[in-house]
Design an enzyme around this catalytic site. Sequence first.
Site, short mmCIF file in Angstrom:
data_model
loop_
_atom_site.label_atom_id
_atom_site.label_comp_id
_atom_site.label_asym_id
_atom_site.label_seq_id
_atom_site.Cartn_x
_atom_site.Cartn_y
_atom_site.Cartn_z
NE ARG A 1 10.42 -2.73 -13.31
CZ ARG A 1 10.52 -3.78 -12.50
NH1 ARG A 1 10.36 -5.02 -12.96
NH2 ARG A 1 10.80 -3.63 -11.23
CG ASN B 1 20.74 -8.97 -6.16
OD1 ASN B 1 19.74 -8.43 -6.63
ND2 ASN B 1 20.68 -9.79 -5.13
CG ASP C 1 21.26 -4.85 -4.53
OD1 ASP C 1 21.05 -5.76 -5.35
OD2 ASP C 1 20.35 -4.15 -4.05
CD GLN D 1 -3.27 0.23 0.40
OE1 GLN D 1 -3.44 -0.98 0.47
NE2 GLN D 1 -4.03 1.01 -0.33
N GLY E 1 12.79 -11.86 -7.39
CA GLY E 1 12.91 -12.52 -6.09
C GLY E 1 14.33 -12.66 -5.60
N GLY E 2 15.27 -11.96 -6.25
CA GLY E 2 16.68 -12.10 -5.89
C GLY E 2 16.98 -11.69 -4.45
CD GLU E 3 17.05 -7.79 -3.95
OE1 GLU E 3 16.20 -7.96 -4.85
OE2 GLU E 3 18.25 -7.60 -4.18
CG ASP F 1 20.05 -6.11 -9.30
OD1 ASP F 1 19.29 -7.07 -9.24
OD2 ASP F 1 20.30 -5.37 -8.33
#
Lengths: 154, 570
Positions: free
Chosen positions: B146, B276, B319, B90, B206-208, B321
């Site tokens: 996107r 990353n 980080d 939100q 979902g790399g994090e 990417d």
Amino acid sequence: MTTLTPDRSEMIRRFGLDKQNDATLGRMLATGNIAQADEGPDGRMSAVVRIVPDQLVWDPSILVLPHGGELDIEFVNDDQNTHCALVPSNGDSQWIWLPNYTRGTVHVTLGGPGYYWFSSNVGNDEGRGLIGAIVVMGDVPASARLDRPPQPRP
Amino acid sequence: MTTIEYRPAPPPVNFGSLTTATGTAPPVAADVTYERILDARSEPQNWLTYYGAYDGQRYSPLDQVDTENVTQLKLAWVFSFAPQGLHAGQSTYAFENCPIVVDGVMYASGWDGWVWALDARTGQLLWQYKHAIPFDTSLCCGNVNRGVAVANGKVFVCTLNAHVLALDATTGACIWDVTSGDVRAGESLTIAPLVVKDRVVVGSSGGEFGVRGHLDAYDMETGERVWRCYTIPKPGEPGSETWPADGDAWARGGGNCWITGTFDPDTNLLYWGTGNPAPDFDGEVRPGDNLHTDSVIAVDADTGEIRWHYQCTPHDLWDYDSNMECILFEQDGRKLLAHFDKNGYCFVLDRTNGERVNIFPFVDRITWGEITPDGQVTPRIYPDKEGEEVHFYPGPAGAKEWTHASYSPKTGLFYVPVQDIGATVARRRREFKESIPYWGAAVVVDAEDMAGSVSAFDATGQEVWRWRNDLPMCASTLATGGDLVFAGTPSGQFVALDARTGELLWQFNCGSGHHSSPSTYSVDGKQYIAVPVGWGAWVEGFLPGMMGGPHGQAMMVFSLPDGIDSSGGR
């Protein structure tokens, strides 16, 4: 310092968080009842969700589904005011008027695990307590899972 | 006691029926074929695919709006949209879309599973689709999407709960819906799909959360998965020697493909950036170069096999990417690509074989390390000792985030949205648990001493001009045949710059910051410039100094007033 554990239900009651215009002005979200939807032989699920008189709370306020798929919810408005229900569904959310003492059924499709909010999106019904959750249990299909060894979860 | 007599409630309705949507769009998408997308630039009235064309240049030959008359550019229409009820993220939703336009119909996607078809001339809502998104989906960087792809009468879109959908382009009805990723593992999808031949190509987010990144191709008609390309090799596969031999570091290795790639039909290769490694900042648990994270990978469009790769930041600890676009261009008879990376360097590669052609910096402050023109990487400042803070430039959002540069074949220049902002990071080791953020650090991005620009470079790395902004530039640029470069600022200004000099020619305050990709098109001979406006997403990562900036949710479209001659003076 007082916390809400170990007996959360008792503390909610003691503070009056599960009532209208007691501790809070409205009712804290997700302090209502919990129920599981029924499942038919074809996997289609169903449930009845009521609006409690003068409490602006869904009963149950947390509806648990064993898996994603098709769900029929019969809404029953036992309250003496007009409300409505906006329920998420793949394709488009479903919306239904719920005038005083009416009942109506909404058909929704939810695709997978997680939880989804539904609400009465008029006035400030949502702030007063008429937000509920539909919890979809289960896992994604095996074809969608990562090719890796099982990993630890929290 | 009185017995209550219950009556039937009025029948339920689709919530979208309570709007001005007409319900149908003209069947313009039925004729959008692979061949048309291949030759997209020959129909500049349309913006047929995410980057406008497969080459990723984000360039349109349209020249009705030019350096002479752009001062008269006016708002033509606005499509504004606001969410109902509670939705995921939100506080972080943003409008990151790039609008697709086909023969007068605009197809756009928003946050939280929204897809719209609009009349591109008036902004009239034609139809809308809403996918139900779980409130508790793992999202590192906000509730965003996107864009869509359009072909063969269908609109393809990804959802935050990792589904890929095909919608009927005339009605918005769902034709097929496949689950592509595992939300319980922390996967999601935010990417705009790319249609190549008879397939829809998407990459995972979902790399994090320590997932194993992948790129997938689905049959356009059936939704059946044709191939999957994991970016992190399993033990024994090529590249696996860059991961620890023991343990599951590879299985949590990240390398996600969350930004749309480009495609060259001559090489039959998809050029895709990877994300990353995980954990982002704690390299000690994953010694090695960690292929194919932070890389440009060239993937066979038919089989999904990686043909070559170039790793921009081996053993990433910042980080950085490399997801951002690979712009395809030709120079001196060579087929090249240019990739402006988070680490502050642009990589110019031979796209036939991945050979390095040139490397040059494009931001003023680079302190994390150095990359020489011959590709030697020397890390200098990085989180190492547990709990010890280090400060480096660029911060984890990079000198350029995912938002895209553009390239004008008329000027031979790349137009780069630059972020000059640092961050303080301390390594903080944590155990891996599925769906829980897996950074391995405490991170605070600077909220002062920052700058931004749209900077114009030629392929040799020569900076030709720079338009400076007080705040980092966090939105894609658009280059046009009218010798204009359009860009949006975090404060809400949408600006038009002279593509040859960088002079500011026009601006309009859109009321919310920009974090999207504008496009341009024409209807009945009139050129329009469309920009999705809606600040949000990973603001704490790329510009925490604007965390309090207003969210927006509008497609804003500009054109010249009727009667303005494209050859008119200023």
